[in-house]
Write a protein that holds these residues in place. Sequence first.
Motif, short mmCIF file in Angstrom:
data_model
loop_
_atom_site.label_atom_id
_atom_site.label_comp_id
_atom_site.label_asym_id
_atom_site.label_seq_id
_atom_site.Cartn_x
_atom_site.Cartn_y
_atom_site.Cartn_z
N LEU A 48 116.97 15.85 8.31
CA LEU A 48 115.66 15.17 8.15
C LEU A 48 114.53 16.14 7.79
O LEU A 48 113.47 15.73 7.35
N ALA A 49 114.77 17.41 8.01
CA ALA A 49 113.80 18.47 7.64
C ALA A 49 112.41 18.23 8.21
O ALA A 49 111.41 18.42 7.52
N SER A 50 112.35 17.82 9.46
CA SER A 50 111.05 17.58 10.08
C SER A 50 111.16 17.89 11.58
O SER A 50 112.05 17.34 12.25
N SER B 115 115.46 18.48 19.00
CA SER B 115 114.79 18.20 20.29
C SER B 115 115.28 19.17 21.36
O SER B 115 114.51 19.60 22.22
N ASN B 116 116.57 19.51 21.29
CA ASN B 116 117.12 20.45 22.27
C ASN B 116 116.47 21.83 22.08
O ASN B 116 116.08 22.48 23.05
N LEU B 117 116.33 22.26 20.83
CA LEU B 117 115.69 23.57 20.58
C LEU B 117 114.25 23.54 21.08
O LEU B 117 113.76 24.52 21.66
N LEU B 118 113.57 22.42 20.87
CA LEU B 118 112.17 22.31 21.33
C LEU B 118 112.10 22.40 22.86
O LEU B 118 111.21 23.06 23.41
N GLN C 70 104.28 21.58 11.75
CA GLN C 70 104.18 20.50 10.77
C GLN C 70 104.62 20.91 9.36
O GLN C 70 105.20 20.13 8.64
N SER C 71 104.30 22.16 9.01
CA SER C 71 104.71 22.56 7.66
C SER C 71 105.74 23.70 7.69
O SER C 71 105.89 24.42 6.71
N LEU C 72 106.41 23.82 8.82
CA LEU C 72 107.45 24.88 8.91
C LEU C 72 108.82 24.24 9.08
O LEU C 72 108.94 23.12 9.58
#
Length: 331
Positions: free
Chosen positions: A227-229, A241-244, A263-265
């Motif tokens: 999804l690249a987001s 979500s796990n990494l976050l 947001q842009s990374l």
Amino acid sequence: MKTMLSGVKPSGQLHLGNYIGALRNFVAYQDDYQMIVFIANLHCITVPQDPIELHTNLRDCIALYLACGLDPKKSIIFLQSDVMAHAQLGFIIGCHTYLGELNRMTQFKDKSSKGEQNLSSGFYTYPTLMASDILIYDADFVPVGEDQKQHVELARDVAIRMNNRYGPLFKVPECLTAKVGARIMSLSDPLKKMSKSDRDGDKGCIYLLDPLDKARKKIMSAVTDSLASVRFDKENQPGVSNLLQILSALTSEPIDSITNRYQSLGYGSLKKEVADAVCATLEKIQSRYKEILASGLIESTLSDGAYRAKILANAKLKLVQEKIGLEIETQ
Ligand code: TYM
């Protein structure tokens, strides 16, 4: 001062899920609570163990407790089998637990539904020993990861049942799970929890004693999505979500704030930041771990901890045995 109790079952090496879901919280709480932390070695043998490996894992576990910041002057730290009252109260608790309750325990259900043959009766009754571990110290709070909630619930149910039957015996404990990090997922399969028994070439699990370059590699190759987001959406983006969660737990930066910055990374930058945070944490733990192994602190911590724990546990066992009619006064 309220009492807080928890334990880890070192049936393998401790991993990042154990650290984020449990260990770091023990350390955070030890200034404000009477913290009782033990190594659940009896729980390890509910599944077959190699004695030499088990012995190494037990030593590593206590060294890692200390390396993560548990302080034997503040917390009572001991080996479960050094305090025999746990097993004795465990039997009494088993006599007040229904088969239906044990049949509903997720870990037993999972293994038996996969058709695993030769599960031990100790594995089946394990939750009654865990209830004993908790109730024997009148713990007010039990800080654990999400996977242990059901066991703490059982301890509560049995405490209430026995209090109703015999009069006040046990404090009814509360389960404490952290808002972020109570369930860290496997890096190679983010629908499964990170677990020491998960063998996917160990790609999904970061051990606290992993060499840093190995840990970094595991994070850089963590499964994400297309999804690249960078969004926190456990259902549709479990890997991201796990990494976050890992990053937020290790840096205390709220997840919202991290996603705003991203947001842009892309995922590559996120993985790099997570890898930096994990490696910084592991590096600190590992250097302290080496000092502790060489220091003699393990032996003194365990003997002092067992001495202090026995005083509390033996008194509770005696009270329970008296109240349920088991004891005969001999003097
Ligand atoms: P154990 O050894 O499986 O796990 C130790 C602690 O680590 C937490 N944990 C996790 N947290 C977040 N994400 C994960 N992937 C993850 N994996 C593990 C666990 O929830 C736990 O808090 N039965 C217990 C040990 C025990 C115990 C007790 C705990 C025995 N008696 C009394 C508390 C109170 C166990 O097997 O934990």
